[in-house]
Design a protein around this motif. Structure first.
Motif, PDB file in Angstrom:
ATOM      1  N   GLN A 148      35.897  49.505  72.610  1.00 44.46           N
ATOM      2  CA  GLN A 148      37.022  50.342  72.239  1.00 44.46           C
ATOM      3  C   GLN A 148      36.554  51.414  71.261  1.00 44.46           C
ATOM      4  OE1 GLN A 148      39.810  47.572  70.656  1.00 44.46           O
ATOM      5  NE2 GLN A 148      40.393  46.799  72.644  1.00 44.46           N
ATOM      6  N   PRO A 149      36.481  52.666  71.720  1.00 45.56           N
ATOM      7  CA  PRO A 149      36.063  53.726  70.799  1.00 45.56           C
ATOM      8  C   PRO A 149      37.119  53.936  69.716  1.00 45.56           C
ATOM      9  CG  PRO A 149      36.722  54.641  72.910  1.00 45.56           C
ATOM     10  CD  PRO A 149      36.786  53.155  73.043  1.00 45.56           C
ATOM     11  N   THR A 150      36.672  54.382  68.572  1.00 49.48           N
ATOM     12  CA  THR A 150      37.580  54.604  67.451  1.00 49.48           C
ATOM     13  C   THR A 150      37.320  55.961  66.829  1.00 49.48           C
ATOM     14  OG1 THR A 150      38.278  53.795  65.295  1.00 49.48           O
ATOM     15  CG2 THR A 150      36.001  53.401  65.883  1.00 49.48           C
ATOM     16  N   ALA A 151      38.342  56.535  66.266  1.00 49.81           N
ATOM     17  CA  ALA A 151      38.193  57.814  65.579  1.00 49.81           C
ATOM     18  C   ALA A 151      37.765  57.599  64.136  1.00 49.81           C
ATOM     19  CB  ALA A 151      39.508  58.588  65.618  1.00 49.81           C
ATOM     20  N   GLU A 152      37.834  56.375  63.646  1.00 47.56           N
ATOM     21  CA  GLU A 152      37.497  56.094  62.260  1.00 47.56           C
ATOM     22  C   GLU A 152      36.019  55.735  62.136  1.00 47.56           C
ATOM     23  OE1 GLU A 152      40.142  53.266  60.485  1.00 47.56           O
ATOM     24  OE2 GLU A 152      41.908  54.399  61.060  1.00 47.56           O
ATOM     25  N   LYS A 153      35.231  56.731  61.757  1.00 47.90           N
ATOM     26  CA  LYS A 153      33.796  56.539  61.540  1.00 47.90           C
ATOM     27  C   LYS A 153      33.478  57.011  60.127  1.00 47.90           C
ATOM     28  CE  LYS A 153      32.701  57.315  66.359  1.00 47.90           C
ATOM     29  NZ  LYS A 153      33.775  58.067  66.973  1.00 47.90           N
ATOM     30  N   PHE A 154      32.984  56.094  59.310  1.00 52.07           N
ATOM     31  CA  PHE A 154      32.750  56.374  57.901  1.00 52.07           C
ATOM     32  C   PHE A 154      31.335  55.925  57.540  1.00 52.07           C
ATOM     33  CE2 PHE A 154      32.962  55.311  53.371  1.00 52.07           C
ATOM     34  CZ  PHE A 154      33.585  56.439  52.864  1.00 52.07           C
TER      35      PHE A 154
ATOM     36  N   ARG B  32      27.384  52.075  57.686  1.00 51.80           N
ATOM     37  CA  ARG B  32      28.202  52.681  58.736  1.00 51.80           C
ATOM     38  C   ARG B  32      29.392  51.764  58.983  1.00 51.80           C
ATOM     39  NH1 ARG B  32      27.335  52.875  65.079  1.00 51.80           N
ATOM     40  NH2 ARG B  32      28.935  54.413  65.530  1.00 51.80           N
ATOM     41  N   VAL B  33      30.596  52.296  58.816  1.00 52.89           N
ATOM     42  CA  VAL B  33      31.821  51.520  58.984  1.00 52.89           C
ATOM     43  C   VAL B  33      32.628  52.146  60.111  1.00 52.89           C
ATOM     44  CG1 VAL B  33      33.890  50.632  57.861  1.00 52.89           C
ATOM     45  CG2 VAL B  33      31.833  51.035  56.504  1.00 52.89           C
ATOM     46  N   THR B  34      32.955  51.367  61.130  1.00 54.67           N
ATOM     47  CA  THR B  34      33.794  51.833  62.236  1.00 54.67           C
ATOM     48  C   THR B  34      34.890  50.813  62.470  1.00 54.67           C
ATOM     49  OG1 THR B  34      32.339  50.798  63.871  1.00 54.67           O
ATOM     50  CG2 THR B  34      31.916  53.116  63.344  1.00 54.67           C
ATOM     51  N   GLY B  35      35.706  51.082  63.474  1.00 51.49           N
ATOM     52  CA  GLY B  35      36.844  50.213  63.734  1.00 51.49           C
ATOM     53  C   GLY B  35      37.973  50.601  62.810  1.00 51.49           C
ATOM     54  N   ASN B  36      38.434  49.670  62.019  1.00 50.01           N
ATOM     55  CA  ASN B  36      39.514  49.894  61.064  1.00 50.01           C
ATOM     56  C   ASN B  36      38.924  50.337  59.718  1.00 50.01           C
ATOM     57  OD1 ASN B  36      42.027  49.921  59.895  1.00 50.01           O
ATOM     58  ND2 ASN B  36      42.230  47.708  59.790  1.00 50.01           N
ATOM     59  N   ALA B  37      38.174  51.442  59.735  1.00 53.01           N
ATOM     60  CA  ALA B  37      37.440  51.895  58.545  1.00 53.01           C
ATOM     61  C   ALA B  37      38.361  52.238  57.384  1.00 53.01           C
ATOM     62  CB  ALA B  37      36.571  53.097  58.889  1.00 53.01           C
ATOM     63  N   ALA B  38      39.561  52.699  57.666  1.00 56.01           N
ATOM     64  CA  ALA B  38      40.479  53.094  56.594  1.00 56.01           C
ATOM     65  C   ALA B  38      40.979  51.899  55.784  1.00 56.01           C
ATOM     66  CB  ALA B  38      41.663  53.863  57.169  1.00 56.01           C
TER      67      ALA B  38
ATOM     68  N   ARG C  26      43.640  60.805  56.088  1.00 52.49           N
ATOM     69  CA  ARG C  26      43.368  62.218  56.406  1.00 52.49           C
ATOM     70  C   ARG C  26      41.880  62.499  56.590  1.00 52.49           C
ATOM     71  NH1 ARG C  26      45.798  64.893  51.428  1.00 52.49           N
ATOM     72  NH2 ARG C  26      44.920  63.008  50.569  1.00 52.49           N
ATOM     73  N   LEU C  27      41.027  61.545  56.224  1.00 48.72           N
ATOM     74  CA  LEU C  27      39.584  61.735  56.354  1.00 48.72           C
ATOM     75  C   LEU C  27      39.100  61.653  57.795  1.00 48.72           C
ATOM     76  CD1 LEU C  27      38.187  59.532  53.460  1.00 48.72           C
ATOM     77  CD2 LEU C  27      38.401  62.009  53.524  1.00 48.72           C
ATOM     78  N   TYR C  28      39.872  61.035  58.652  1.00 48.27           N
ATOM     79  CA  TYR C  28      39.378  60.708  59.982  1.00 48.27           C
ATOM     80  C   TYR C  28      39.940  61.648  61.036  1.00 48.27           C
ATOM     81  CZ  TYR C  28      38.152  56.604  57.352  1.00 48.27           C
ATOM     82  OH  TYR C  28      37.648  55.776  56.400  1.00 48.27           O
ATOM     83  N   ASN C  29      39.071  62.061  61.948  1.00 46.07           N
ATOM     84  CA  ASN C  29      39.494  62.793  63.136  1.00 46.07           C
ATOM     85  C   ASN C  29      38.606  62.366  64.299  1.00 46.07           C
ATOM     86  OD1 ASN C  29      37.105  64.436  63.359  1.00 46.07           O
ATOM     87  ND2 ASN C  29      37.935  65.822  61.818  1.00 46.07           N
ATOM     88  N   THR C  30      38.957  62.772  65.496  1.00 45.33           N
ATOM     89  CA  THR C  30      38.222  62.328  66.671  1.00 45.33           C
ATOM     90  C   THR C  30      36.915  63.072  66.876  1.00 45.33           C
ATOM     91  OG1 THR C  30      39.484  63.866  68.024  1.00 45.33           O
ATOM     92  CG2 THR C  30      40.305  61.603  67.882  1.00 45.33           C
TER      93      THR C  30
END
Length: 181
Positions: free
Chosen positions: A35-41, A77-83, A106-110
């Motif tokens: 499952q791709p995610t837009a939340e990449k931190f 590297r944090v993905t998934g529910n990074a927020a 607001r930090l996350y976009n696709t």
């Protein structure tokens, strides 16, 4: 030639997916599709950070990968529910740090991941974090990387300036409790 390379790439992706499903089957777990995610931190550190620092992120739906850069500094590297991830770092001497700069939706976009670079200062209670996206500075959060001291927190740790011996106008008894535990 380009079509051949594309076919090889698709074949490798299919093989990786099949291996992941087979691994889940042998482990007795149900397989879930990627499952791709837009939340990449990404959390990294400047050159002044000690190489012995290690970081981790926990929380429901959080996926992490801890690596090191060429200088040996940690990169998380944090993905998934990074927020909603709880990010913490530690030194071998027991000193712990925490940050919540990843909490702003607001930090996350696709399009681009968010990169956070901590300007490490040895012995400081609070450090600055610079947030970037697409090689542009998005925000500078002063005092957002906090040293956490042993104290009265739920897990036996506390990040209040009082417990850290911080200075305020009214003395340490009037110091605010910092978020980060």
């Amino acid at each position: 030639m380009r079509k051949v390379v594309n076919y090889i790439g698709l074949g490798l992706m299919a093989a990786a997916a099949a291996a992941m499903i087979a691994g889940d089957a042998f482990a007795g777990e149900t397989s879930s599709p990627l499952q791709p995610t837009a939340e990449k931190f990404y959390l990294d550190f400047d050159m002044l950070a000690p190489a012995a620092l290690s970081c981790d992120a926990t929380g429901p739906g959080v996926r992490t990968k801890a690596t090191r850069d060429i200088a040996g500094k940690p990169v998380l590297r944090v993905t998934g529910n990074a927020a909603q991830a709880q990010i913490s770092c530690a030194l071998p001497d027991g000193t712990r740090f925490s940050t919540d700069v990843n909490r702003d939706p607001r930090l996350y976009n696709t399009m681009y991941p968010t990169y956070a670079t901590v300007t490490f200062q040895r012995g400081a209670d609070r450090m600055t974090t610079v947030l970037r996206q697409n090689d542009r500075i998005k925000d500078v959060r002063h005092g957002s990387f906090l040293r956490v001291a042993q104290g009265s927190g739920a897990d036996g740790w506390d990040s209040s300036l009082t417990s850290l011996g911080g200075k305020t106008e009214g003395g340490t008894k009037d110091a605010p409790v910092l978020i980060g535990d």
